[in-house]
Design a protein around this motif. Structure first.
Motif, PDB file in Angstrom:
ATOM      1  N   ASN A   1       0.831  -1.207   0.000  1.00  0.00           N
ATOM      2  CA  ASN A   1       0.000   0.000   0.000  1.00  0.00           C
ATOM      3  C   ASN A   1       0.863   1.254   0.000  1.00  0.00           C
ATOM      4  O   ASN A   1       0.599   2.217  -0.741  1.00  0.00           O
ATOM      5  CB  ASN A   1      -0.914  -0.022   1.231  1.00  0.00           C
ATOM      6  N   VAL A   2       1.924   1.250   0.823  1.00  0.00           N
ATOM      7  CA  VAL A   2       2.832   2.400   0.865  1.00  0.00           C
ATOM      8  C   VAL A   2       3.512   2.599  -0.492  1.00  0.00           C
ATOM      9  O   VAL A   2       3.601   3.713  -1.011  1.00  0.00           O
ATOM     10  CB  VAL A   2       3.887   2.207   1.985  1.00  0.00           C
ATOM     11  N   ASN A   3       3.999   1.497  -1.078  1.00  0.00           N
ATOM     12  CA  ASN A   3       4.627   1.592  -2.401  1.00  0.00           C
ATOM     13  C   ASN A   3       3.662   2.159  -3.433  1.00  0.00           C
ATOM     14  O   ASN A   3       4.026   3.013  -4.251  1.00  0.00           O
ATOM     15  CB  ASN A   3       5.099   0.201  -2.848  1.00  0.00           C
ATOM     16  N   SER A   4       2.414   1.687  -3.395  1.00  0.00           N
ATOM     17  CA  SER A   4       1.420   2.150  -4.370  1.00  0.00           C
ATOM     18  C   SER A   4       1.138   3.640  -4.211  1.00  0.00           C
ATOM     19  O   SER A   4       1.006   4.371  -5.197  1.00  0.00           O
ATOM     20  CB  SER A   4       0.125   1.347  -4.203  1.00  0.00           C
TER      21      SER A   4
ATOM     22  N   ILE B   1      13.023   3.878  -8.699  1.00  0.00           N
ATOM     23  CA  ILE B   1      13.357   2.956  -7.607  1.00  0.00           C
ATOM     24  C   ILE B   1      12.084   2.381  -6.997  1.00  0.00           C
ATOM     25  O   ILE B   1      11.998   1.186  -6.713  1.00  0.00           O
ATOM     26  CB  ILE B   1      14.200   3.670  -6.540  1.00  0.00           C
ATOM     27  N   MET B   2      11.071   3.221  -6.802  1.00  0.00           N
ATOM     28  CA  MET B   2       9.814   2.739  -6.224  1.00  0.00           C
ATOM     29  C   MET B   2       9.158   1.689  -7.114  1.00  0.00           C
ATOM     30  O   MET B   2       8.607   0.694  -6.634  1.00  0.00           O
ATOM     31  CB  MET B   2       8.848   3.914  -6.005  1.00  0.00           C
ATOM     32  N   ALA B   3       9.204   1.916  -8.421  1.00  0.00           N
ATOM     33  CA  ALA B   3       8.621   0.945  -9.344  1.00  0.00           C
ATOM     34  C   ALA B   3       9.371  -0.387  -9.282  1.00  0.00           C
ATOM     35  O   ALA B   3       8.762  -1.456  -9.294  1.00  0.00           O
ATOM     36  CB  ALA B   3       8.649   1.502 -10.766  1.00  0.00           C
ATOM     37  N   LEU B   4      10.700  -0.308  -9.191  1.00  0.00           N
ATOM     38  CA  LEU B   4      11.495  -1.540  -9.091  1.00  0.00           C
ATOM     39  C   LEU B   4      11.245  -2.249  -7.770  1.00  0.00           C
ATOM     40  O   LEU B   4      11.177  -3.487  -7.721  1.00  0.00           O
ATOM     41  CB  LEU B   4      12.986  -1.204  -9.240  1.00  0.00           C
ATOM     42  N   ILE B   5      11.095  -1.478  -6.679  1.00  0.00           N
ATOM     43  CA  ILE B   5      10.802  -2.067  -5.370  1.00  0.00           C
ATOM     44  C   ILE B   5       9.461  -2.784  -5.417  1.00  0.00           C
ATOM     45  O   ILE B   5       9.301  -3.899  -4.901  1.00  0.00           O
ATOM     46  CB  ILE B   5      10.784  -0.979  -4.272  1.00  0.00           C
ATOM     47  N   SER B   6       8.481  -2.152  -6.022  1.00  0.00           N
ATOM     48  CA  SER B   6       7.160  -2.760  -6.126  1.00  0.00           C
ATOM     49  C   SER B   6       7.221  -4.071  -6.885  1.00  0.00           C
ATOM     50  O   SER B   6       6.623  -5.064  -6.495  1.00  0.00           O
ATOM     51  CB  SER B   6       6.201  -1.792  -6.816  1.00  0.00           C
ATOM     52  N   THR B   7       7.999  -4.088  -7.976  1.00  0.00           N
ATOM     53  CA  THR B   7       8.169  -5.329  -8.745  1.00  0.00           C
ATOM     54  C   THR B   7       8.853  -6.400  -7.915  1.00  0.00           C
ATOM     55  O   THR B   7       8.463  -7.568  -7.922  1.00  0.00           O
ATOM     56  CB  THR B   7       8.997  -5.053 -10.007  1.00  0.00           C
ATOM     57  N   GLU B   8       9.872  -5.999  -7.150  1.00  0.00           N
ATOM     58  CA  GLU B   8      10.610  -6.955  -6.310  1.00  0.00           C
ATOM     59  C   GLU B   8       9.711  -7.527  -5.228  1.00  0.00           C
ATOM     60  O   GLU B   8       9.745  -8.722  -4.949  1.00  0.00           O
ATOM     61  CB  GLU B   8      11.823  -6.252  -5.689  1.00  0.00           C
ATOM     62  N   ASN B   9       8.879  -6.700  -4.607  1.00  0.00           N
ATOM     63  CA  ASN B   9       7.980  -7.178  -3.560  1.00  0.00           C
ATOM     64  C   ASN B   9       6.974  -8.178  -4.096  1.00  0.00           C
ATOM     65  O   ASN B   9       6.672  -9.185  -3.456  1.00  0.00           O
ATOM     66  CB  ASN B   9       7.254  -5.991  -2.906  1.00  0.00           C
TER      67      ASN B   9
END
Length: 395
Positions: free
Chosen positions: A229-232, A383-391
């Protein structure tokens, strides 16, 4: 050594469990037997499966110490016959009433067997040759007979403990990521961060307790939901900001639309148009924590076997990697001038992470540099988009 009785002394009655334990005296033992302390170590790991406590095992440890050989299979037998006083001394002064309670627990668990004398005392009777003819005390043979069972239970207990540890680590890391991301975003994004931080604090409080697998699984689901949710929220906000600017009406360049002319202008033209390198002292330091950048872009670590522990090392790594991506000296100099060394390094390792999807990394960096020169680019959304993909991949 002769055993001439199988019934208990005094008021203790013969039970089905007692007879089942007596059968262990005739059961075969494994061919390969470890030393007695290894058996105790394995049993300590498996104690829950045998329903014995650490105090029960402390008494068993004291009992085993009276066997004169390293292996219980060596010597004249497996019966030890210490007096209560001697056993108490080796059990660090444990009271005799407490000793009797723990000995009874070990007997119930069928880890030892009583071999009672006519008067209930523990002693050994020697024969004419000087060897032990009859011994009355506690028989340790069940430890040998049940070795495969003990080893299997110990293996399962260690595997379960490792699963529990890994699950707890996953919860801790997700909570940490969420807290750090909120610290990064709360000054720029209007959101009810206090409520979200309250939920994270509740999870942290739950982690202080001794949780079983089911409880940790529930906490992990909650932490993952909050982190996603935070990432989104962060990605959505950055996308909205970029969409509002006509000069950058999409969050990033579509890789497939990059033309060959975007890739690498001539060095002479670039040198003529690129401004002088700005003073590093006035550059804005990244708001993103370094560990988050490395989590989003783990491919950079393939080139740095000793790891990356500072922004200076990240910049050095980016400078080392960028020729492999076909990024020229002048394109890299212009990016560092426009963004600052650290921000340029973040951008480059993000490009490295998505290299398989980018037709021309050099042209893509130039396009992002142009946006940065207009004050319209930050590597944060990448970076946020990559983090979201990694999660999502981890889930």
């Amino acid at each position: 050594m002769e055993r001439i009785t199988s019934t208990p002394f005094g008021r203790r009655q013969v039970t089905a469990d007692h007879l089942a334990a007596q059968a262990l005296l005739k059961a075969p033992i494994p061919d390969a037997v470890p030393d007695k302390w290894t058996i105790i170590k394995e049993l300590t790991a498996a104690r829950l499966a045998f329903q014995v406590t650490d105090r029960d095992l402390a008494v068993l440890h004291a009992l085993v110490s009276f066997h004169p050989h390293d292996s219980l299979a060596d010597g004249e037998g497996t019966i030890v016959f210490p007096s209560n006083a001697a056993l108490s001394e080796r059990a660090h002064g444990m009271a005799e009433s407490t000793l009797r309670r723990h000995l009874a627990a070990l007997v119930r668990a069928q880890l030892i067997i009583r071999h009672d004398s006519p008067n209930g005392k523990r002693y050994a009777a020697r024969g004419v040759d000087g060897g032990f003819e009859r011994v009355f005390g506690f028989d340790l043979r069940p430890l040998l007979v049940r070795l495969p069972e003990i080893a299997q239970a110990a293996h399962e207990a260690r595997a379960a403990a490792l699963r529990l540890k890994r699950l707890r680590e996953a919860v801790v890391l997700r909570v940490r990521d969420a807290v750090k991301l909120i610290e990064f975003a709360q000054d720029e994004i209007q959101e009810d961060w206090g409520s979200i931080l309250g939920k994270l604090k509740l999870i942290q409080q739950c982690l202080r307790r001794k949780n079983d697998v089911d409880a940790l699984n529930a906490l992990n689901v909650d932490a993952d939901h909050i982190l996603n949710n935070v990432n989104s929220l962060i990605v959505a906000n950055k996308t909205k900001e970029m969409d509002a600017n006509d000069a950058i009406n999409e969050r990033h360049i579509q890789y497939s639309n990059l033309k060959h002319s975007d890739s690498e202008p001539s060095l002479e033209k670039e040198e003529a148009t690129a401004p002088a390198l700005a003073d590093p002292a006035v550059r804005v330091k990244p708001k993103l924590p370094l560990y988050l950048v490395l989590k989003a872009c783990p491919d950079v670590l393939d080139y740095m076997p000793d790891g990356i522990s500072s922004w200076e090392e990240l910049v050095h790594s980016a400078d080392f990697i960028r020729p492999m991506l076909g990024i020229s000296d002048d394109a890299w100099l212009r990016a560092r001038n426009a963004m600052g060394d650290e921000q340029a390094a973040i951008t480059l390792v993000a490009i490295l992470q998505k290299a398989s999807e980018i037709r021309s990394p050099g042209g893509y960096l130039r396009a992002l540099t142009s946006k940065a020169e207009d004050g319209a680019f930050s590597p944060g959304p990448m970076i946020m988009a990559l983090i979201s993909t990694e999660n999502k991949r981890e889930v």
